[in-house]
Design a protein around this motif. Structure first.
Motif, PDB file in Angstrom:
ATOM      1  N   ALA A  18       0.719  -1.100   0.002  1.00 30.51           N
ATOM      2  CA  ALA A  18       0.003  -0.138  -0.027  1.00 30.51           C
ATOM      3  C   ALA A  18       0.762   1.252  -0.021  1.00 30.51           C
ATOM      4  CB  ALA A  18      -0.912  -0.053   1.297  1.00 30.51           C
ATOM      5  N   VAL A  19       1.877   1.254   0.824  1.00 35.92           N
ATOM      6  CA  VAL A  19       2.760   2.285   0.812  1.00 35.92           C
ATOM      7  C   VAL A  19       3.537   2.697  -0.558  1.00 35.92           C
ATOM      8  CG1 VAL A  19       4.910   3.182   1.868  1.00 35.92           C
ATOM      9  CG2 VAL A  19       3.408   2.159   3.093  1.00 35.92           C
ATOM     10  N   TYR A  20       3.810   1.684  -1.080  1.00 36.91           N
ATOM     11  CA  TYR A  20       4.423   1.841  -2.676  1.00 36.91           C
ATOM     12  C   TYR A  20       3.539   2.309  -3.565  1.00 36.91           C
ATOM     13  CZ  TYR A  20       7.265   0.487  -6.697  1.00 36.91           C
ATOM     14  OH  TYR A  20       7.886   0.718  -8.011  1.00 36.91           O
ATOM     15  N   TYR A  21       2.300   1.699  -3.600  1.00 41.13           N
ATOM     16  CA  TYR A  21       1.413   2.123  -4.625  1.00 41.13           C
ATOM     17  C   TYR A  21       0.926   4.017  -4.303  1.00 41.13           C
ATOM     18  CZ  TYR A  21      -3.071   2.980  -6.975  1.00 41.13           C
ATOM     19  OH  TYR A  21      -4.381   3.166  -7.796  1.00 41.13           O
ATOM     20  N   SER A  22       0.776   4.262  -2.892  1.00 46.62           N
ATOM     21  CA  SER A  22       0.355   5.647  -2.629  1.00 46.62           C
ATOM     22  C   SER A  22       1.452   6.761  -2.488  1.00 46.62           C
ATOM     23  CB  SER A  22      -0.183   5.560  -1.216  1.00 46.62           C
ATOM     24  OG  SER A  22       0.616   5.023  -0.400  1.00 46.62           O
ATOM     25  N   ALA A  23       2.788   6.000  -2.459  1.00 50.12           N
ATOM     26  CA  ALA A  23       4.190   7.070  -2.514  1.00 50.12           C
ATOM     27  C   ALA A  23       4.505   7.147  -3.847  1.00 50.12           C
ATOM     28  CB  ALA A  23       4.818   6.313  -1.484  1.00 50.12           C
ATOM     29  N   THR A  24       4.109   6.503  -4.685  1.00 49.82           N
ATOM     30  CA  THR A  24       4.761   6.474  -6.193  1.00 49.82           C
ATOM     31  C   THR A  24       3.709   6.965  -6.948  1.00 49.82           C
ATOM     32  OG1 THR A  24       4.061   4.299  -6.630  1.00 49.82           O
ATOM     33  CG2 THR A  24       6.263   4.857  -5.817  1.00 49.82           C
ATOM     34  N   PRO A  25       3.958   7.545  -8.319  1.00 51.92           N
ATOM     35  CA  PRO A  25       3.010   8.188  -9.205  1.00 51.92           C
ATOM     36  C   PRO A  25       1.883   6.997  -9.568  1.00 51.92           C
ATOM     37  CG  PRO A  25       5.123   8.850  -9.910  1.00 51.92           C
ATOM     38  CD  PRO A  25       5.374   7.553  -8.821  1.00 51.92           C
ATOM     39  N   LEU A  26       2.075   5.777  -9.175  1.00 53.01           N
ATOM     40  CA  LEU A  26       1.018   4.705  -9.461  1.00 53.01           C
ATOM     41  C   LEU A  26      -0.440   5.390  -8.903  1.00 53.01           C
ATOM     42  CD1 LEU A  26       2.803   1.358  -8.697  1.00 53.01           C
ATOM     43  CD2 LEU A  26       2.394   2.558 -10.846  1.00 53.01           C
ATOM     44  N   SER A  27      -0.655   5.815  -7.964  1.00 53.95           N
ATOM     45  CA  SER A  27      -1.737   6.344  -7.406  1.00 53.95           C
ATOM     46  C   SER A  27      -2.414   7.568  -8.158  1.00 53.95           C
ATOM     47  CB  SER A  27      -1.760   6.931  -5.887  1.00 53.95           C
ATOM     48  OG  SER A  27      -0.914   7.696  -5.449  1.00 53.95           O
ATOM     49  N   GLU A  28      -1.264   8.482  -8.773  1.00 53.36           N
ATOM     50  CA  GLU A  28      -1.833   9.712  -9.383  1.00 53.36           C
ATOM     51  C   GLU A  28      -2.651   9.294 -10.636  1.00 53.36           C
ATOM     52  OE1 GLU A  28       1.540  12.311  -9.697  1.00 53.36           O
ATOM     53  OE2 GLU A  28       1.793  12.177  -7.437  1.00 53.36           O
ATOM     54  N   TYR A  29      -1.829   8.158 -11.372  1.00 54.90           N
ATOM     55  CA  TYR A  29      -2.049   7.669 -12.622  1.00 54.90           C
ATOM     56  C   TYR A  29      -3.531   6.507 -12.552  1.00 54.90           C
ATOM     57  CZ  TYR A  29       1.690  10.214 -14.932  1.00 54.90           C
ATOM     58  OH  TYR A  29       2.452  11.478 -15.299  1.00 54.90           O
TER      59      TYR A  29
END
Length: 228
Positions: A18-29
């Protein structure tokens, strides 16, 4: 106290995803759909592997290292590579870059692996009355698997999606992909063949995951440079 220990181990096991998803541009896209599709492909791949293991492997009464059996396991393990190929090349994705696609696929792949292989043992064992380090080590192992899965997805992206990569890097890319894909067999040999204890094996996995992540990152960056 036991529930507190369970939640600590669960956060250590699944929190980094979850941290990797929210802390990288993955959540923005908004690549969550891609990760979910990759997780479903992993579950299908795991089912095929389970059928192959049940068909071709014999049940051993001892815990000794059997080279022939481990070779078969390694060959069956390459079904994961076929599943990643399908996830990277055949699934329909939103209009996201190659950089974000392999990260989303690797993240979904690693999360499904952790849920399938670690959730039930964690729920049953971490709530026991006696404290043990095993489930903390399993959480650390899940973190190493997360890094290795994203590294393998990055290498697969270079192999199957990038056409204009330098020819001198192609053997290195394939060699690194083979190493990451056969990591379960390597750790099995360390545990059964050499008699390594679980903490030492986990330490090896963490170190190897960091090394492979650095190499994969360098290869990906080198392939993105414009050719002179």
């Amino acid at each position: 106290m036991t529930i507190f220990h369970f939640f600590n181990c669960a956060i250590l096991t699944f929190g980094p995803h979850a941290v990797y998803y929210s802390a990288t541009p993955l959540s923005e896209y908004d690549t969550l759909g891609t990760s979910i599709k990759a997780a479903l492909v992993y579950l299908g791949t795991a089912l095929v592997k389970l059928v192959c293991l049940a068909t071709f492997l014999k049940v051993s009464e001892t815990d000794n290292f059997d080279p022939y059996q481990e070779l078969l396991k390694a060959l069956i393990g390459f079904i994961d590579v076929a599943g990643l190929y399908f996830a990277l090349t055949q699934l329909t994705h939103r209009n996201i870059s190659q950089n974000h696609k392999f990260q989303a696929v690797g993240l979904g792949w690693a999360f499904a692996d952790s849920v399938l292989h670690r959730l039930a043992p964690l729920w049953v064992g971490a709530r026991g009355l006696e404290f043990t380090w095993d489930y903390i080590l399993q959480g650390l192992e899940a973190n190493a698997n997360l890094v290795l899965s994203i590294s393998l997805a990055a290498l697969g992206s270079l192999m199957w999606l990038r056409k204009n990569k330098p020819k001198t890097l192609i053997p290195i890319i394939y060699a690194c992909a083979v190493i990451v894909a056969t990591m379960p067999s390597i750790t099995s040999y360390l545990r059964r063949g050499l008699g390594w204890h679980f903490p030492k094996v986990v330490g090896f996995e963490l170190f190897t995951s960091l090394v492979m992540a650095f190499i994969s990152w360098q290869l990906f960056a080198a392939c993105q440079r414009p050719s002179s």
